[in-house]
Design a protein around this motif. Structure first.
Motif, short mmCIF file in Angstrom:
data_model
loop_
_atom_site.label_atom_id
_atom_site.label_comp_id
_atom_site.label_asym_id
_atom_site.label_seq_id
_atom_site.Cartn_x
_atom_site.Cartn_y
_atom_site.Cartn_z
N LEU A 104 54.35 114.73 86.70
CA LEU A 104 53.31 114.21 87.59
C LEU A 104 52.10 113.85 86.77
CD1 LEU A 104 50.89 116.54 88.11
CD2 LEU A 104 52.82 117.66 89.20
N ASP A 105 51.27 113.01 87.37
CA ASP A 105 49.98 112.71 86.76
C ASP A 105 48.90 113.04 87.78
OD1 ASP A 105 49.61 110.47 88.55
OD2 ASP A 105 50.67 109.18 87.16
N THR A 106 47.71 113.34 87.26
CA THR A 106 46.59 113.71 88.12
C THR A 106 45.29 113.39 87.39
OG1 THR A 106 45.71 115.49 89.54
CG2 THR A 106 46.50 116.13 87.35
N HIS A 107 44.21 113.67 88.03
CA HIS A 107 42.89 113.44 87.44
C HIS A 107 42.21 114.79 87.19
CE1 HIS A 107 38.77 111.89 87.03
NE2 HIS A 107 39.37 110.79 86.61
N HIS A 108 41.47 114.88 86.10
CA HIS A 108 40.85 116.16 85.74
C HIS A 108 39.87 116.67 86.80
CE1 HIS A 108 37.91 113.24 84.19
NE2 HIS A 108 37.01 114.18 84.42
N THR A 109 39.36 115.80 87.67
CA THR A 109 38.43 116.26 88.71
C THR A 109 39.14 116.99 89.84
OG1 THR A 109 38.58 114.13 89.86
CG2 THR A 109 36.78 114.41 88.25
N LEU A 110 40.45 116.91 89.89
CA LEU A 110 41.22 117.62 90.93
C LEU A 110 41.57 119.01 90.41
CD1 LEU A 110 43.49 114.68 92.12
CD2 LEU A 110 41.51 115.64 93.30
N GLU A 111 40.56 119.85 90.31
CA GLU A 111 40.74 121.17 89.71
C GLU A 111 41.70 122.05 90.49
OE1 GLU A 111 37.04 123.02 88.66
OE2 GLU A 111 36.23 121.11 87.94
N ALA A 112 41.63 122.03 91.80
CA ALA A 112 42.53 122.86 92.60
C ALA A 112 43.98 122.41 92.40
CB ALA A 112 42.15 122.80 94.08
N ALA A 113 44.18 121.11 92.33
CA ALA A 113 45.53 120.59 92.09
C ALA A 113 46.04 121.05 90.73
CB ALA A 113 45.56 119.08 92.21
N GLY A 114 45.18 120.94 89.72
CA GLY A 114 45.56 121.39 88.39
C GLY A 114 45.94 122.86 88.37
N GLY A 115 45.20 123.68 89.12
CA GLY A 115 45.51 125.10 89.22
C GLY A 115 46.85 125.33 89.91
N LEU A 116 47.12 124.56 90.96
CA LEU A 116 48.41 124.67 91.66
C LEU A 116 49.55 124.33 90.71
CD1 LEU A 116 50.29 124.85 94.16
CD2 LEU A 116 49.70 122.44 94.60
N TYR A 117 49.41 123.22 89.98
CA TYR A 117 50.48 122.81 89.09
C TYR A 117 50.72 123.84 87.99
CZ TYR A 117 49.65 118.43 91.54
OH TYR A 117 49.47 117.48 92.51
N ALA A 118 49.65 124.37 87.41
CA ALA A 118 49.79 125.38 86.36
C ALA A 118 50.47 126.63 86.90
CB ALA A 118 48.42 125.72 85.76
N SER A 119 50.08 127.07 88.10
CA SER A 119 50.68 128.28 88.67
C SER A 119 52.13 128.07 89.06
CB SER A 119 49.87 128.77 89.88
OG SER A 119 50.08 127.92 91.00
N ALA A 120 52.54 126.81 89.23
CA ALA A 120 53.93 126.50 89.58
C ALA A 120 54.78 126.24 88.34
CB ALA A 120 53.96 125.28 90.50
N GLY A 121 54.19 126.41 87.14
CA GLY A 121 54.96 126.29 85.92
C GLY A 121 54.89 124.95 85.23
N PHE A 122 54.02 124.06 85.69
CA PHE A 122 53.84 122.77 85.02
C PHE A 122 52.97 122.97 83.78
CE2 PHE A 122 55.25 121.42 89.12
CZ PHE A 122 55.86 120.19 88.93
N GLU A 123 53.31 122.22 82.73
CA GLU A 123 52.56 122.28 81.48
C GLU A 123 52.12 120.89 81.08
OE1 GLU A 123 55.32 124.12 78.79
OE2 GLU A 123 54.95 126.11 79.64
N PRO A 124 51.01 120.78 80.34
CA PRO A 124 50.56 119.46 79.89
C PRO A 124 51.62 118.77 79.03
CG PRO A 124 48.84 121.10 79.55
CD PRO A 124 50.09 121.85 79.93
N ILE A 125 51.77 117.46 79.25
CA ILE A 125 52.69 116.65 78.46
C ILE A 125 51.97 115.36 78.06
CG2 ILE A 125 54.79 117.57 79.55
CD1 ILE A 125 54.90 114.94 81.24
N ALA A 126 52.59 114.61 77.16
CA ALA A 126 52.05 113.31 76.78
C ALA A 126 52.15 112.36 77.97
CB ALA A 126 52.84 112.75 75.60
#
Length: 161
Positions: A122-144
């Motif tokens: 998935l892609d997202t924007h850094h301003t969507l902090e809650a979304a980023g937290g959700l993705y991290a807690s669900a096991g998503f990791e940063p990729i290229a």
């Protein structure tokens, strides 16, 4: 209590939720340059994808109310194999904090696994902090970056093994 309904993203209910999502993003997007793109319904047809609307079944007087949406679509395979992309995960602000975003993300992941996915991206924007937290807690990791989405500043992936 919630339930998921498969729906084309151009169906009136889904389109309305996407319009709310795009309006909310445009309102706070840095520099005012948010460029919404309504999804092509043909890419959300099983087994190449699905678009879900989440309904609040606990609404007053038994009325069901659509409160969110999200989908997955198959994209070109990656190094690990079959890939699906999470798109347009949105929940009405009044429902946030109930864990429904996680329920929706888990359901999309379940369906991707059913269709043989090796990875969700998935892609997202850094301003969507809650979304980023959700993705991290669900096991998503940063990729290229895997696409050139002008609205994205972060890309995430999750191996499904």
């Amino acid at each position: 209590m919630v339930r998921f309904i498969e729906m084309a993203p151009d169906a009136p209910v889904a389109h309305g939720l996407l319009t709310e999502y795009f309006a909310a993003r445009a309102e706070v997007f840095p520099g005012g340059g948010y460029r919404p793109t309504y999804p092509d319904p043909s890419v959300f047809v099983a087994p190449d994808g699905v678009f879900l609307v989440i309904e609040d079944e606990g609404a007053a007087a038994g009325a069901r109310r659509p409160v969110g949406c999200g989908g997955i679509r198959r994209i070109p395979d990656g190094p690990a194999g079959v890939r699906y992309e999470v798109k347009h995960l949105y929940l009405d602000p009044s429902t946030r904090g109930r864990g429904w975003g996680r329920l929706l993300l888990d359901e999309l992941e379940r369906r991707a696994r059913t269709w043989g996915a090796a990875q969700l991206v998935l892609d997202t924007h850094h301003t969507l902090e809650a979304a980023g937290g959700l993705y991290a807690s669900a096991g998503f990791e940063p990729i290229a970056p895997y696409n050139d989405n002008p609205n994205a500043t972060r890309w995430y992936g999750k191996a499904l093994g």
